[in-house]
Design a protein around this motif. Sequence first.
Motif, PDB file in Angstrom:
ATOM      1  N   MET A 130       1.296   5.452  -1.350  1.00  0.00           N
ATOM      2  CA  MET A 130       1.884   4.220  -1.584  1.00  0.00           C
ATOM      3  C   MET A 130       2.152   4.297  -3.291  1.00  0.00           C
ATOM      4  SD  MET A 130      -0.419   1.974   0.916  1.00  0.00           S
ATOM      5  CE  MET A 130      -0.720   1.734   2.730  1.00  0.00           C
TER       6      MET A 130
ATOM      7  N   GLN B 297       3.801   0.674  -6.005  1.00  0.00           N
ATOM      8  CA  GLN B 297       3.143  -0.778  -5.420  1.00  0.00           C
ATOM      9  C   GLN B 297       3.420  -1.802  -6.831  1.00  0.00           C
ATOM     10  OE1 GLN B 297       0.216  -0.562  -2.797  1.00  0.00           O
ATOM     11  NE2 GLN B 297       0.053   0.817  -4.365  1.00  0.00           N
TER      12      GLN B 297
ATOM     13  N   ASN C 263       6.442  -2.748  -1.414  1.00  0.00           N
ATOM     14  CA  ASN C 263       5.911  -1.311  -1.559  1.00  0.00           C
ATOM     15  C   ASN C 263       6.548  -0.914  -0.948  1.00  0.00           C
ATOM     16  OD1 ASN C 263       4.137   0.597  -1.063  1.00  0.00           O
ATOM     17  ND2 ASN C 263       2.035  -0.196   0.077  1.00  0.00           N
TER      18      ASN C 263
ATOM     19  N   CYS D 235       6.025   3.071   0.511  1.00  0.00           N
ATOM     20  CA  CYS D 235       4.720   3.283   1.721  1.00  0.00           C
ATOM     21  C   CYS D 235       4.913   4.726   2.687  1.00  0.00           C
ATOM     22  CB  CYS D 235       4.836   2.109   2.612  1.00  0.00           C
ATOM     23  SG  CYS D 235       3.260   2.109   3.688  1.00  0.00           S
ATOM     24  N   ARG D 236       3.794   5.883   2.540  1.00  0.00           N
ATOM     25  CA  ARG D 236       4.436   6.781   3.648  1.00  0.00           C
ATOM     26  C   ARG D 236       3.387   6.282   4.503  1.00  0.00           C
ATOM     27  NH1 ARG D 236       4.997  11.522  -0.663  1.00  0.00           N
ATOM     28  NH2 ARG D 236       5.757  12.646   1.387  1.00  0.00           N
TER      29      ARG D 236
ATOM     30  N   PRO E 181       8.822   0.725   4.448  1.00  0.00           N
ATOM     31  CA  PRO E 181       9.242  -0.549   2.824  1.00  0.00           C
ATOM     32  C   PRO E 181       8.229  -1.047   3.787  1.00  0.00           C
ATOM     33  CG  PRO E 181      11.171  -0.130   3.863  1.00  0.00           C
ATOM     34  CD  PRO E 181      10.585   1.053   5.087  1.00  0.00           C
TER      35      PRO E 181
ATOM     36  N   ASN F  98      -7.042   4.092  -5.973  1.00  0.00           N
ATOM     37  CA  ASN F  98      -5.712   3.006  -6.490  1.00  0.00           C
ATOM     38  C   ASN F  98      -6.185   3.343  -8.269  1.00  0.00           C
ATOM     39  OD1 ASN F  98      -4.849   1.779  -4.799  1.00  0.00           O
ATOM     40  ND2 ASN F  98      -6.917   0.828  -4.812  1.00  0.00           N
TER      41      ASN F  98
ATOM     42  N   ASN G 245      -0.309   2.401  -7.946  1.00  0.00           N
ATOM     43  CA  ASN G 245      -0.474   4.107  -7.502  1.00  0.00           C
ATOM     44  C   ASN G 245      -1.131   4.349  -6.173  1.00  0.00           C
ATOM     45  OD1 ASN G 245       0.730   7.086  -6.863  1.00  0.00           O
ATOM     46  ND2 ASN G 245      -1.704   7.094  -7.600  1.00  0.00           N
ATOM     47  N   SER G 246      -1.667   4.524  -5.233  1.00  0.00           N
ATOM     48  CA  SER G 246      -2.300   4.523  -4.131  1.00  0.00           C
ATOM     49  C   SER G 246      -2.438   6.138  -3.334  1.00  0.00           C
ATOM     50  CB  SER G 246      -2.271   3.545  -2.659  1.00  0.00           C
ATOM     51  OG  SER G 246      -2.755   2.320  -3.801  1.00  0.00           O
TER      52      SER G 246
ATOM     53  N   LYS H 111      -3.271   9.069  -0.922  1.00  0.00           N
ATOM     54  CA  LYS H 111      -2.994   9.024   0.463  1.00  0.00           C
ATOM     55  C   LYS H 111      -4.523   9.706   0.720  1.00  0.00           C
ATOM     56  CE  LYS H 111      -2.603  13.477   0.902  1.00  0.00           C
ATOM     57  NZ  LYS H 111      -2.004  15.222   0.984  1.00  0.00           N
TER      58      LYS H 111
END
Length: 287
Positions: free
Chosen positions: A33, A36, A76, A79-80, A88, A218, A258-259, A261
Amino acid sequence: MNEHNASPGYTGGILNLSGTRPGNAYKYDGPAMPHQIYFTMTFTSTHDAIEKLIVPPPLKVDRDLPPEVQVLYFTNPGCRAYDGRITPYQGFMFMARVRHGDIAGRAGWEYVDGLYGDKTEMDIMGPWGVYFGMLKKMADIRFTPIGGNEFEISVTRRGVRLVTMTIRTGTELSAAEIDAVNAANSQVGKTLTVREIPNVNYSGFVDRSICVAPSDGNTVSRAWSADKSSIVFGHDDLDPFDELPVLGVGGALSFDLNSDKELFSEMEILENLPLQEADTAARRVLA
């Protein structure tokens, strides 16, 4: 045997929402992500109300800390999903500080909506909410400029406006101030969730567990101060937010998050919850 079910590429049933089968997820490079954009504020309430409306049972609010709720509106767009495709969405999240045994952290849940008005773009949020253990409720979420750098965020379900939040952003934070924000976030502790998967006839559970996500997944890259914020709650029988008093409004902020994976792929089970107690409770409810 059904030949479709025998195919390793079959994604029928709920798996067609996720785009990939277990064991094949998170094979892509980069974050899950990126970028965001969050608008967040903190308010004081009561421990009892927070435990009833924000904290998923059997987790308990940390009563050694002030009774504070953090609310976060976010977009977001990158978002993957498990297979790396873009899904999204936007959300409105509630978080509170909890303690489970020796583990201090935070827990909560969120409303979700399609970023561009199409909820089918983010149907991954259904199975994601089950696997990650964070409750997600679909809602109509609106982000509206109301003058200059002031914005209104609203959350509506079943024709009832449940949340009206306003926030006014200010100056951008310096690199040193952003480092302080990231350091403060790391001190909050890990994110705890409660995963509950029902059995085949919905009379009990096949899995109940408290899960914990890494605390370092994060990272805030940019942030802006917010010098004005407010929040008002509405009421619905399934969302009785008028029972969550707002006794004082604290800090507010906007930031780019930024998050990684690994925040999701390296989540672990902190504790397996007893199924028998859940089965008994379920039968009592169904009786």
